[in-house]
Design a protein around this motif. Structure first.
Motif, PDB file in Angstrom:
ATOM      1  N   GLN A 143     -13.478  11.690  11.511  1.00  0.00           N
ATOM      2  CA  GLN A 143     -13.817  10.812  12.654  1.00  0.00           C
ATOM      3  C   GLN A 143     -12.919  11.100  13.855  1.00  0.00           C
ATOM      4  O   GLN A 143     -13.391  11.261  14.970  1.00  0.00           O
ATOM      5  N   SER A 173       0.824  -1.223   0.000  1.00  0.00           N
ATOM      6  CA  SER A 173       0.000   0.000   0.000  1.00  0.00           C
ATOM      7  C   SER A 173       0.851   1.264   0.000  1.00  0.00           C
ATOM      8  O   SER A 173       0.577   2.203  -0.751  1.00  0.00           O
ATOM      9  N   VAL A 205     -11.359   9.493   7.933  1.00  0.00           N
ATOM     10  CA  VAL A 205     -10.547   9.269   9.137  1.00  0.00           C
ATOM     11  C   VAL A 205     -10.290  10.603   9.848  1.00  0.00           C
ATOM     12  O   VAL A 205     -10.447  10.711  11.069  1.00  0.00           O
TER      13      VAL A 205
HETATM   14  C1  57M Z   1      -4.065   0.451   7.396  1.00  0.00           C
HETATM   15  N1  57M Z   1      -4.854  -1.744   7.678  1.00  0.00           N
HETATM   16  C2  57M Z   1      -5.990  -2.613   7.887  1.00  0.00           C
HETATM   17  C3  57M Z   1      -3.286  -5.614   5.635  1.00  0.00           C
HETATM   18  C4  57M Z   1      -3.192  -4.589   4.530  1.00  0.00           C
HETATM   19  C5  57M Z   1      -6.303   6.187  12.519  1.00  0.00           C
HETATM   20  C6  57M Z   1      -6.898   4.915  12.000  1.00  0.00           C
HETATM   21  C7  57M Z   1      -7.959   5.152  10.981  1.00  0.00           C
HETATM   22  C8  57M Z   1      -5.795   4.025  11.395  1.00  0.00           C
HETATM   23  C9  57M Z   1      -6.373   2.786  10.773  1.00  0.00           C
HETATM   24  C10 57M Z   1      -5.259   1.814  10.479  1.00  0.00           C
HETATM   25  O1  57M Z   1      -4.807   1.149  11.352  1.00  0.00           O
HETATM   26  N2  57M Z   1      -4.905   1.768   9.214  1.00  0.00           N
HETATM   27  C11 57M Z   1      -3.825   0.878   8.811  1.00  0.00           C
HETATM   28  C12 57M Z   1      -5.246  -0.415   7.321  1.00  0.00           C
HETATM   29  C13 57M Z   1      -5.559  -4.087   8.003  1.00  0.00           C
HETATM   30  O2  57M Z   1      -4.921  -4.422   6.766  1.00  0.00           O
HETATM   31  C14 57M Z   1      -3.554  -4.706   6.842  1.00  0.00           C
HETATM   32  O3  57M Z   1      -2.828  -3.488   6.599  1.00  0.00           O
HETATM   33  C15 57M Z   1      -2.368  -3.508   5.234  1.00  0.00           C
HETATM   34  C16 57M Z   1      -2.568  -2.164   4.590  1.00  0.00           C
HETATM   35  N3  57M Z   1      -1.813  -1.190   5.285  1.00  0.00           N
HETATM   36  O4  57M Z   1      -2.510  -5.093   3.397  1.00  0.00           O
HETATM   37  O5  57M Z   1      -2.063  -6.283   5.776  1.00  0.00           O
HETATM   38  C17 57M Z   1      -6.831  -4.937   8.144  1.00  0.00           C
HETATM   39  O6  57M Z   1      -7.688  -4.655   7.051  1.00  0.00           O
HETATM   40  C18 57M Z   1      -8.343  -5.839   6.635  1.00  0.00           C
HETATM   41  N4  57M Z   1      -8.023  -6.112   5.236  1.00  0.00           N
HETATM   42  C19 57M Z   1      -8.873  -6.934   4.530  1.00  0.00           C
HETATM   43  N5  57M Z   1      -8.597  -7.197   3.226  1.00  0.00           N
HETATM   44  C20 57M Z   1      -7.496  -6.658   2.578  1.00  0.00           C
HETATM   45  O7  57M Z   1      -7.293  -6.940   1.371  1.00  0.00           O
HETATM   46  O8  57M Z   1      -9.869  -7.423   5.075  1.00  0.00           O
HETATM   47  C21 57M Z   1      -6.908  -5.545   4.638  1.00  0.00           C
HETATM   48  C22 57M Z   1      -6.641  -5.806   3.313  1.00  0.00           C
HETATM   49  C23 57M Z   1      -6.542  -6.418   8.065  1.00  0.00           C
HETATM   50  C24 57M Z   1      -7.862  -6.955   7.572  1.00  0.00           C
HETATM   51  O9  57M Z   1      -8.767  -7.037   8.671  1.00  0.00           O
HETATM   52  O10 57M Z   1      -6.190  -6.893   9.350  1.00  0.00           O
HETATM   53  C25 57M Z   1      -6.677  -2.164   9.156  1.00  0.00           C
HETATM   54  O11 57M Z   1      -7.866  -1.881   9.091  1.00  0.00           O
HETATM   55  O12 57M Z   1      -5.965  -2.067  10.169  1.00  0.00           O
HETATM   56  N6  57M Z   1      -7.295   2.133  11.669  1.00  0.00           N
HETATM   57  C26 57M Z   1      -8.289   1.528  11.163  1.00  0.00           C
HETATM   58  O13 57M Z   1      -8.503   1.437   9.971  1.00  0.00           O
HETATM   59  C27 57M Z   1      -9.272   1.028  12.206  1.00  0.00           C
HETATM   60  N7  57M Z   1     -10.238   2.097  12.402  1.00  0.00           N
HETATM   61  C28 57M Z   1     -10.308   2.766  13.550  1.00  0.00           C
HETATM   62  O14 57M Z   1      -9.564   2.558  14.471  1.00  0.00           O
HETATM   63  N8  57M Z   1     -11.280   3.716  13.569  1.00  0.00           N
HETATM   64  C29 57M Z   1     -11.492   4.458  14.786  1.00  0.00           C
HETATM   65  C30 57M Z   1     -10.613   5.737  14.786  1.00  0.00           C
HETATM   66  C31 57M Z   1     -10.616   6.400  13.410  1.00  0.00           C
HETATM   67  C32 57M Z   1     -11.045   6.730  15.822  1.00  0.00           C
HETATM   68  C33 57M Z   1     -12.963   4.816  14.805  1.00  0.00           C
HETATM   69  O15 57M Z   1     -13.558   4.894  13.725  1.00  0.00           O
HETATM   70  O16 57M Z   1     -13.498   5.003  15.884  1.00  0.00           O
HETATM   71  C34 57M Z   1     -10.005  -0.190  11.692  1.00  0.00           C
HETATM   72  N9  57M Z   1      -9.062  -1.257  11.338  1.00  0.00           N
HETATM   73  C35 57M Z   1      -8.875  -2.341  12.157  1.00  0.00           C
HETATM   74  N10 57M Z   1      -9.460  -2.417  13.288  1.00  0.00           N
HETATM   75  N11 57M Z   1      -8.063  -3.367  11.765  1.00  0.00           N
HETATM   76  C36 57M Z   1     -10.956  -0.611  12.738  1.00  0.00           C
HETATM   77  C37 57M Z   1     -10.250  -1.326  13.827  1.00  0.00           C
END
Ligand code: 57M
Length: 360
Positions: A307, A270, A304
């Motif tokens: 949020q 990514s 993001v």
């Molecule tokens: C990058 N990574 C995915 C996979 C992929 C500030 C906050 C918004 C940050 C954000 C974050 O952590 N972003 C990191 C997203 C992760 O995917 C891995 O990371 C790589 C990309 N960098 O290649 O190796 C997960 O995504 C899923 N996935 C799939 N299919 C795919 O083809 O299903 C990825 C690729 C994987 C898998 O589950 O584990 C990620 O989401 O971490 N945080 C988030 O995005 C989190 N949101 C959040 O915390 N929201 C809060 C904040 C904004 C206050 C809220 O809304 O209240 C979400 N992500 C996760 N858990 N994993 C929700 C919590």
């Protein structure tokens, strides 16, 4: 390299003259990257699994994601490999812009690789710290931005062009350097945030690579650029081959990353793809057009920012969860429906960005 070798033989065998054409070599780049991905994909996925380079799933995410635990990650290594092989075969390695794209792809890919590797091999699955990740990204973007700004071959090295308003050219001077850093680092992280459901990010990268390929071909072609009244940037037309390699590698990876994913690209994928798209936009002066072509990436990032800001300022969430793809998942949309609907919007935005070429 292969291109230079084959083309040098055109004196003895005139049909080889066809290798002179960017469109021909772009077609070869697409097919090479695509079929190399399909060929190496199964082996790479098994290798990642055997090396335990598999995804840890956070428990605060959508519950539906918990079943994804153990999916091999760092598949971005395959994407980068296929782009590089395809470029080394069909790209004109005497073109400076090709090397700038390679430095961006490999540089951001290395930062992502470091982050992924630490996440997998640290007991708390923590990757690079935010300041380390951002610091490395900004450092790489500074090198690229300064080099492009000082590029003696580019008469528009500090110019910002605006779509639809052909005559509007803003000379930013040295301000162009921080501006290009924001575009490159922002683009890298936007793709990173978007890569949160199967195939979403790589599908949108394929759309962006295709649209950018058309844009860069036209702005690198003197006659067409003048006809369309877009900036003519000598030498950038060769980046069409890079966009072709990126498009082919993205399609090939999507074969395995489509729902239900056999592999994730990881930050190595990514960050590198996002950094390359941002660098492409800066080279071709299509920064604002990139924001349209990569509209979903922008929307995901804005979701993001909104949020986190709302949560910090008011304690309330605007979305059920950010990035916005999770919001729709939690609204009950099946994952494939979120993915395809976001792709449709991405394709419409890409077509809109191409329309800016014609509309004066
Ligand atoms: C990058 N990574 C995915 C996979 C992929 C500030 C906050 C918004 C940050 C954000 C974050 O952590 N972003 C990191 C997203 C992760 O995917 C891995 O990371 C790589 C990309 N960098 O290649 O190796 C997960 O995504 C899923 N996935 C799939 N299919 C795919 O083809 O299903 C990825 C690729 C994987 C898998 O589950 O584990 C990620 O989401 O971490 N945080 C988030 O995005 C989190 N949101 C959040 O915390 N929201 C809060 C904040 C904004 C206050 C809220 O809304 O209240 C979400 N992500 C996760 N858990 N994993 C929700 C919590």
């Amino acid at each position: 390299m292969l291109y230079s070798l084959i083309y040098s033989l055109h004196d003895w065998f005139s049909p080889l003259n066809v290798f002179r054409y960017i469109t021909f070599r772009t077609s070869l780049a697409i097919l090479t990257a695509l079929f190399l991905s399909l060929l190496l994909g199964p082996w790479m996925i098994n290798k990642l699994r055997n090396l335990s380079l598999t995804q840890q799933i956070r428990d605060d995410g959508p519950k539906a994601h918990l079943g994804k635990a153990g999916t091999p990650t760092m598949g971005g290594i395959l994407i980068i490999t296929c782009i590089m092989v395809s470029m080394l075969m069909w790209g004109d390695l005497k073109n400076i812009y090709i090397w700038i794209m390679i430095v961006s792809l490999l540089g951001f890919g290395f930062i992502g690789f470091l982050d992924d590797y630490l996440k997998v091999h640290r007991h708390n699955h923590r990757g690079l710290r935010a300041y380390q990740k951002f610091g490395l990204q900004i450092g790489l973007a500074v090198i690229i931005g300064v080099f492009l700004y000082l590029n003696p071959k580019d008469p528009y090295s500090d110019v910002l062009s605006v779509p639809f308003f052909k005559k509007w050219l803003f000379e930013l001077g040295w301000i162009y350097i921080p501006f290009s850093i924001i575009v490159i680092v922002g683009s890298s992280n936007a793709v990173n945030l978007t890569d949160g459901i199967d195939g979403l990010a790589i599908g949108l990268v394929a759309v962006a690579a295709l649209a950018n390929g058309v844009l860069v071909y036209l702005s690198g072609h003197k006659g067409l650029a003048q006809y369309l009244q877009v900036l003519y940037l000598p030498g950038t037309g060769e980046l069409t081959v890079f966009c072709g390699a990126m498009f082919g590698a993205a399609l090939g990876f999507l074969w395995f990353n489509s729902y239900p994913a056999d592999v994730f690209m990881g930050d190595v994928g990514s960050l590198s793809l996002g950094g390359a798209l941002g660098t492409l936009a800066v080279i071709t002066k299509h920064e604002i057009v990139l924001a349209v072509v990569g509209g979903i990436f922008v929307i995901e990032t804005l979701s993001v920012i909104i949020q986190v800001s709302s949560f910090k300022l008011t304690g309330k969430r605007v979305f059920k969860m950010a990035p916005i793809h999770h919001h729709f998942e939690l609204k009950g949309w099946p994952e494939p429906k979120v993915i395809v609907r976001f792709w449709i919007i991405g394709i419409v935005l890409a077509l809109l960005s191409l329309a800016t070429l014609k509309v004066r």
